[in-house]
Design a protein around this motif. Structure first.
Motif, PDB file in Angstrom:
ATOM      1  N   ASN A  31       0.827  -1.225   0.000  1.00 37.95           N
ATOM      2  CA  ASN A  31       0.000   0.000   0.000  1.00 37.95           C
ATOM      3  C   ASN A  31       0.855   1.266   0.000  1.00 37.95           C
ATOM      4  N   SER A  32       2.020   1.228  -0.636  1.00 37.24           N
ATOM      5  CA  SER A  32       2.950   2.353  -0.584  1.00 37.24           C
ATOM      6  C   SER A  32       2.929   3.163  -1.881  1.00 37.24           C
ATOM      7  N   ILE A  33       2.624   4.456  -1.752  1.00 40.79           N
ATOM      8  CA  ILE A  33       2.668   5.352  -2.906  1.00 40.79           C
ATOM      9  C   ILE A  33       4.117   5.593  -3.326  1.00 40.79           C
ATOM     10  N   ALA A  34       5.015   5.691  -2.355  1.00 38.23           N
ATOM     11  CA  ALA A  34       6.422   5.956  -2.663  1.00 38.23           C
ATOM     12  C   ALA A  34       7.007   4.838  -3.526  1.00 38.23           C
ATOM     13  N   VAL A  35       6.692   3.591  -3.200  1.00 42.97           N
ATOM     14  CA  VAL A  35       7.200   2.465  -3.970  1.00 42.97           C
ATOM     15  C   VAL A  35       6.551   2.420  -5.352  1.00 42.97           C
ATOM     16  N   MET A  36       5.261   2.741  -5.438  1.00 43.13           N
ATOM     17  CA  MET A  36       4.601   2.804  -6.743  1.00 43.13           C
ATOM     18  C   MET A  36       5.256   3.858  -7.624  1.00 43.13           C
ATOM     19  N   THR A  37       5.571   5.021  -7.041  1.00 42.40           N
ATOM     20  CA  THR A  37       6.250   6.070  -7.796  1.00 42.40           C
ATOM     21  C   THR A  37       7.619   5.592  -8.275  1.00 42.40           C
ATOM     22  N   ASP A  38       8.339   4.918  -7.411  1.00 41.27           N
ATOM     23  CA  ASP A  38       9.647   4.387  -7.775  1.00 41.27           C
ATOM     24  C   ASP A  38       9.524   3.387  -8.931  1.00 41.27           C
ATOM     25  N   VAL A  90       6.607  13.177 -11.905  1.00 42.78           N
ATOM     26  CA  VAL A  90       6.790  13.908 -10.647  1.00 42.78           C
ATOM     27  C   VAL A  90       5.523  14.686 -10.295  1.00 42.78           C
ATOM     28  N   LEU A  91       4.936  15.365 -11.280  1.00 44.16           N
ATOM     29  CA  LEU A  91       3.709  16.124 -11.033  1.00 44.16           C
ATOM     30  C   LEU A  91       2.563  15.200 -10.615  1.00 44.16           C
ATOM     31  N   PHE A  92       2.474  14.036 -11.269  1.00 48.31           N
ATOM     32  CA  PHE A  92       1.444  13.056 -10.895  1.00 48.31           C
ATOM     33  C   PHE A  92       1.640  12.582  -9.457  1.00 48.31           C
ATOM     34  N   ALA A  93       2.879  12.277  -9.101  1.00 47.83           N
ATOM     35  CA  ALA A  93       3.164  11.795  -7.752  1.00 47.83           C
ATOM     36  C   ALA A  93       2.865  12.867  -6.712  1.00 47.83           C
ATOM     37  N   VAL A  94       3.222  14.118  -7.014  1.00 45.12           N
ATOM     38  CA  VAL A  94       2.940  15.215  -6.080  1.00 45.12           C
ATOM     39  C   VAL A  94       1.437  15.381  -5.889  1.00 45.12           C
ATOM     40  N   ALA A  95       0.683  15.315  -6.990  1.00 44.68           N
ATOM     41  CA  ALA A  95      -0.769  15.466  -6.885  1.00 44.68           C
ATOM     42  C   ALA A  95      -1.387  14.346  -6.061  1.00 44.68           C
ATOM     43  N   THR A  96      -0.935  13.095  -6.295  1.00 42.88           N
ATOM     44  CA  THR A  96      -1.484  11.955  -5.555  1.00 42.88           C
ATOM     45  C   THR A  96      -1.157  12.053  -4.065  1.00 42.88           C
ATOM     46  N   ALA A  97       0.097  12.368  -3.749  1.00 44.00           N
ATOM     47  CA  ALA A  97       0.496  12.482  -2.352  1.00 44.00           C
ATOM     48  C   ALA A  97      -0.236  13.627  -1.661  1.00 44.00           C
ATOM     49  N   SER A  98      -0.392  14.751  -2.358  1.00 48.36           N
ATOM     50  CA  SER A  98      -1.088  15.905  -1.774  1.00 48.36           C
ATOM     51  C   SER A  98      -2.549  15.572  -1.475  1.00 48.36           C
ATOM     52  N   MET A  99      -3.187  14.826  -2.370  1.00 47.25           N
ATOM     53  CA  MET A  99      -4.578  14.435  -2.139  1.00 47.25           C
ATOM     54  C   MET A  99      -4.695  13.513  -0.924  1.00 47.25           C
ATOM     55  N   ASN A 100      -3.741  12.596  -0.754  1.00 47.80           N
ATOM     56  CA  ASN A 100      -3.765  11.706   0.416  1.00 47.80           C
ATOM     57  C   ASN A 100      -3.594  12.486   1.713  1.00 47.80           C
ATOM     58  N   ILE A 101      -2.671  13.457   1.683  1.00 52.94           N
ATOM     59  CA  ILE A 101      -2.461  14.279   2.885  1.00 52.94           C
ATOM     60  C   ILE A 101      -3.717  15.091   3.197  1.00 52.94           C
ATOM     61  N   PRO A 184       2.073  11.385  14.924  1.00 50.94           N
ATOM     62  CA  PRO A 184       1.000  12.155  14.286  1.00 50.94           C
ATOM     63  C   PRO A 184       1.020  12.091  12.756  1.00 50.94           C
ATOM     64  N   ILE A 185       2.207  11.903  12.165  1.00 49.83           N
ATOM     65  CA  ILE A 185       2.265  11.894  10.700  1.00 49.83           C
ATOM     66  C   ILE A 185       2.515  10.486  10.140  1.00 49.83           C
ATOM     67  N   ALA A 186       2.576   9.488  11.002  1.00 47.84           N
ATOM     68  CA  ALA A 186       2.859   8.129  10.539  1.00 47.84           C
ATOM     69  C   ALA A 186       1.875   7.641   9.473  1.00 47.84           C
ATOM     70  N   PRO A 187       0.550   7.923   9.617  1.00 47.28           N
ATOM     71  CA  PRO A 187      -0.389   7.437   8.587  1.00 47.28           C
ATOM     72  C   PRO A 187      -0.147   8.036   7.209  1.00 47.28           C
ATOM     73  N   SER A 191       3.219   9.453   1.992  1.00 48.74           N
ATOM     74  CA  SER A 191       2.954  10.585   1.097  1.00 48.74           C
ATOM     75  C   SER A 191       3.960  11.716   1.305  1.00 48.74           C
ATOM     76  N   ILE A 192       4.352  11.948   2.550  1.00 47.95           N
ATOM     77  CA  ILE A 192       5.349  12.986   2.836  1.00 47.95           C
ATOM     78  C   ILE A 192       6.695  12.617   2.213  1.00 47.95           C
TER      79      ILE A 192
END
Length: 311
Positions: A31-38, A90-101, A184-187, A191-192
């Protein structure tokens, strides 16, 4: 040299495909966005290596009816395409991570990370990136350090390895301190990490994009290259006499197009002009491999003086 370059690109192509498949599989399991981006970075690397191999087979071909200026611009086109694709990711990854946050801050619950698959993924991909970087770097050196494709692939493998290591460090820190000060930011730690990685790489990809676009637009080569070209052309001028009124250099991939504006100062035959031009090409290629010289006989530089230009 073409065979050596092609073999390295084939290995890089399948290496990137393996890393892309591993990244997508590990992302689904963890369930990792970072690994999917990689993994998506590696998928772009596979496509780039495939295209780069085809381009490298024709990039040094001379002019023909279809391409009167040759195929050197294809390498600059490749650089631009690769950088533009990576910036899009990069823009796609930023948008996805920002939406999760945003969803988390709005009260949503992000999927919980599964860390076991990540340990295997980061270890295997880190070693693969290092091996690909070493291969491309070694091949680039063996082929005279003239291939922009190999140089870019080596840089991409290095960056991919750095991204993988940074993602491993970031997610590892979230795992170790998830019950402590990072609680507090673990979940949304995943995305961070993605946002930080994107901020780290976006500058490099932007520079690659601007460099490729500059070569396609015919921007003047670097001052160091201009100085090298001027030194290389002096022996021919000293031997045959006359005056060099102007000199321009345009870099496209591994090739350099040099235009020499030459005033012989006297009547001259076509055969002698050919001799001068061939001497300039030979001297230029000794310092700038793959360079070509266009010799223009004129008493004026590249721009006509305003007092004689009727247009």
């Amino acid at each position: 040299m073409k065979r050596i370059e092609s073999r390295a690109l084939v290995i890089g192509m399948w290496g990137n495909l393996f890393m892309a498949a591993a990244g997508i599989a590990a992302a689904i399991l963890s369930n990792s966005i970072a690994v999917m981006t990689d993994g998506l970075f590696s998928l772009i690397g596979f496509t780039a290596a495939f295209l780069g191999r085809r381009i490298s087979q024709k990039v040094e071909a001379g002019p023909d009816r279809l391409r009167p200026m040759g195929y050197a611009a294809d390498e600059a086109l490749f650089t631009t395409f690769r950088a533009l694709s990576l910036l899009g990711l990069v823009l796609f990854a930023v948008a996805t991570a920002s939406m999760n946050i945003y969803d988390y801050l709005s009260g949503g619950t992000p999927p919980q990370l599964v860390y076991a698959p990540l340990l295997i993924y980061f270890a295997v991909i880190g070693v693969t990136c290092f091996l690909l970087w070493a291969l491309h770097r070694h091949t680039w050196s063996r082929t005279g350090k003239s291939s922009d494709i190999l140089r870019l692939e080596a840089k991409a493998s290095m960056f991919d390895g750095i991204i993988t290591a940074a993602a491993a460090a970031g997610l590892g820190a979230v795992y170790v301190f998830r019950d402590g000060f990072l609680g507090p930011i673990a979940p949304i730690g995943d995305s961070i990490v993605v946002l930080l990685l994107c901020l780290f790489v976006v500058g490099q990809y932007r520079r690659d994009l601007m460099a490729g676009m500059g070569e396609l637009a015919g921007v003047t080569a670097s001052p160091a290259t201009l100085a090298t070209a001027r030194r290389a052309i002096r022996p021919a001028i000293a031997e045959y006499g006359g005056t060099l009124t102007d000199l321009s250099v345009i870099k496209q991939g591994r090739s350099h197009f040099v235009t020499a504006y030459y005033d012989p100062g006297t009547a001259i035959t076509a055969a002698r002009i050919d001799d001068i031009n061939l001497r300039m090409i030979a001297d230029m290629r000794a310092d700038l491999p793959g360079a070509d010289v266009l010799l223009i006989i004129s008493e004026h530089p590249r721009r006509w003086p305003d007092d004689i230009n009727p247009f």
